[in-house]
Design a protein around this motif. Structure first.
Motif, PDB file in Angstrom:
ATOM      1  N   TYR A   5       0.829  -1.208   0.000  1.00 36.09           N
ATOM      2  CA  TYR A   5       0.000   0.000   0.000  1.00 36.09           C
ATOM      3  C   TYR A   5       0.862   1.256   0.000  1.00 36.09           C
ATOM      4  N   ALA A   6       1.964   1.248   0.720  1.00 34.65           N
ATOM      5  CA  ALA A   6       2.863   2.404   0.751  1.00 34.65           C
ATOM      6  C   ALA A   6       3.426   2.680  -0.637  1.00 34.65           C
ATOM      7  N   ARG A   7       3.739   1.638  -1.379  1.00 33.57           N
ATOM      8  CA  ARG A   7       4.242   1.820  -2.754  1.00 33.57           C
ATOM      9  C   ARG A   7       3.236   2.545  -3.625  1.00 33.57           C
ATOM     10  N   GLU A   8       1.967   2.375  -3.318  1.00 35.45           N
ATOM     11  CA  GLU A   8       0.906   3.037  -4.078  1.00 35.45           C
ATOM     12  C   GLU A   8       0.615   4.441  -3.570  1.00 35.45           C
ATOM     13  N   GLY A   9       1.351   4.875  -2.538  1.00 35.76           N
ATOM     14  CA  GLY A   9       1.203   6.234  -2.034  1.00 35.76           C
ATOM     15  C   GLY A   9       0.287   6.380  -0.837  1.00 35.76           C
ATOM     16  N   ALA A  10      -0.167   5.275  -0.283  1.00 32.51           N
ATOM     17  CA  ALA A  10      -1.089   5.347   0.845  1.00 32.51           C
ATOM     18  C   ALA A  10      -0.359   5.535   2.171  1.00 32.51           C
ATOM     19  N   ASP A  11      -1.014   6.198   3.100  1.00 33.15           N
ATOM     20  CA  ASP A  11      -0.560   6.186   4.487  1.00 33.15           C
ATOM     21  C   ASP A  11      -0.947   4.818   5.041  1.00 33.15           C
ATOM     22  N   VAL A  12      -0.100   4.258   5.897  1.00 40.03           N
ATOM     23  CA  VAL A  12      -0.375   2.917   6.400  1.00 40.03           C
ATOM     24  C   VAL A  12      -0.313   2.857   7.915  1.00 40.03           C
ATOM     25  N   ALA A  13      -1.116   1.973   8.460  1.00 43.91           N
ATOM     26  CA  ALA A  13      -1.097   1.668   9.890  1.00 43.91           C
ATOM     27  C   ALA A  13      -1.212   0.153  10.006  1.00 43.91           C
ATOM     28  N   PHE A  14      -0.472  -0.408  10.934  1.00 43.26           N
ATOM     29  CA  PHE A  14      -0.541  -1.846  11.126  1.00 43.26           C
ATOM     30  C   PHE A  14      -0.270  -2.191  12.579  1.00 43.26           C
ATOM     31  N   THR A  15      -0.763  -3.352  12.961  1.00 49.27           N
ATOM     32  CA  THR A  15      -0.529  -3.850  14.313  1.00 49.27           C
ATOM     33  C   THR A  15       0.445  -5.021  14.231  1.00 49.27           C
ATOM     34  N   TYR A  16       1.104  -5.270  15.357  1.00 51.69           N
ATOM     35  CA  TYR A  16       2.027  -6.393  15.422  1.00 51.69           C
ATOM     36  C   TYR A  16       2.112  -6.904  16.846  1.00 51.69           C
ATOM     37  N   LEU A  17       2.559  -8.131  16.974  1.00 55.60           N
ATOM     38  CA  LEU A  17       2.745  -8.752  18.284  1.00 55.60           C
ATOM     39  C   LEU A  17       4.145  -8.431  18.803  1.00 55.60           C
ATOM     40  N   PRO A  18       4.351  -8.476  20.112  1.00 51.88           N
ATOM     41  CA  PRO A  18       5.670  -8.154  20.665  1.00 51.88           C
ATOM     42  C   PRO A  18       6.808  -8.949  20.016  1.00 51.88           C
ATOM     43  N   GLU A  19       6.574 -10.206  19.700  1.00 48.80           N
ATOM     44  CA  GLU A  19       7.641 -11.004  19.096  1.00 48.80           C
ATOM     45  C   GLU A  19       7.919 -10.641  17.639  1.00 48.80           C
ATOM     46  N   GLU A  20       7.093  -9.783  17.058  1.00 43.60           N
ATOM     47  CA  GLU A  20       7.271  -9.331  15.682  1.00 43.60           C
ATOM     48  C   GLU A  20       7.876  -7.929  15.598  1.00 43.60           C
ATOM     49  N   GLU A  21       8.399  -7.430  16.698  1.00 41.37           N
ATOM     50  CA  GLU A  21       8.880  -6.048  16.755  1.00 41.37           C
ATOM     51  C   GLU A  21       9.950  -5.749  15.704  1.00 41.37           C
ATOM     52  N   GLN A  22      10.891  -6.647  15.494  1.00 41.93           N
ATOM     53  CA  GLN A  22      11.952  -6.415  14.521  1.00 41.93           C
ATOM     54  C   GLN A  22      11.380  -6.303  13.102  1.00 41.93           C
ATOM     55  N   ASP A  23      10.452  -7.176  12.754  1.00 45.57           N
ATOM     56  CA  ASP A  23       9.805  -7.114  11.443  1.00 45.57           C
ATOM     57  C   ASP A  23       8.996  -5.832  11.290  1.00 45.57           C
ATOM     58  N   ALA A  24       8.320  -5.419  12.354  1.00 48.13           N
ATOM     59  CA  ALA A  24       7.520  -4.201  12.312  1.00 48.13           C
ATOM     60  C   ALA A  24       8.401  -2.971  12.094  1.00 48.13           C
ATOM     61  N   ALA A  25       9.553  -2.941  12.747  1.00 42.97           N
ATOM     62  CA  ALA A  25      10.481  -1.817  12.570  1.00 42.97           C
ATOM     63  C   ALA A  25      10.969  -1.758  11.129  1.00 42.97           C
ATOM     64  N   HIS A  26      11.252  -2.898  10.546  1.00 42.43           N
ATOM     65  CA  HIS A  26      11.699  -2.939   9.145  1.00 42.43           C
ATOM     66  C   HIS A  26      10.581  -2.453   8.215  1.00 42.43           C
ATOM     67  N   THR A  27       9.377  -2.947   8.429  1.00 45.95           N
ATOM     68  CA  THR A  27       8.238  -2.539   7.607  1.00 45.95           C
ATOM     69  C   THR A  27       8.017  -1.036   7.691  1.00 45.95           C
TER      70      THR A  27
END
Length: 58
Positions: A5-27
């Motif tokens: 969605y970001a590639r298409e120019g959209a603002d994005v919001a997402f949720t993640y679990l504590p164990e996914e913090e590293q992936d969330a930071a990358h995203t």
């Protein structure tokens, strides 16, 4: 999905679990490079939770 969605120019919001913090930071970093607004929320949301339950993201 957030990066797609970001590639298409959209603002994005997402949720993640504590164990996914590293992936969330990358995203979030990749989306930010595309000059989009990103909001990452560490939450475990039930499937039926709507976006309205999160409140205003801005």
């Amino acid at each position: 999905m957030a990066i797609a969605y970001a590639r298409e120019g959209a603002d994005v919001a997402f949720t993640y679990l504590p164990e996914e913090e590293q992936d969330a930071a990358h995203t979030a970093a990749v989306a930010a490079m595309m000059a989009n607004t990103t909001s990452e929320l560490e939450k475990n949301l039930p499937v039926k939770t709507s976006a309205r339950a999160l409140g205003s993201l801005r």
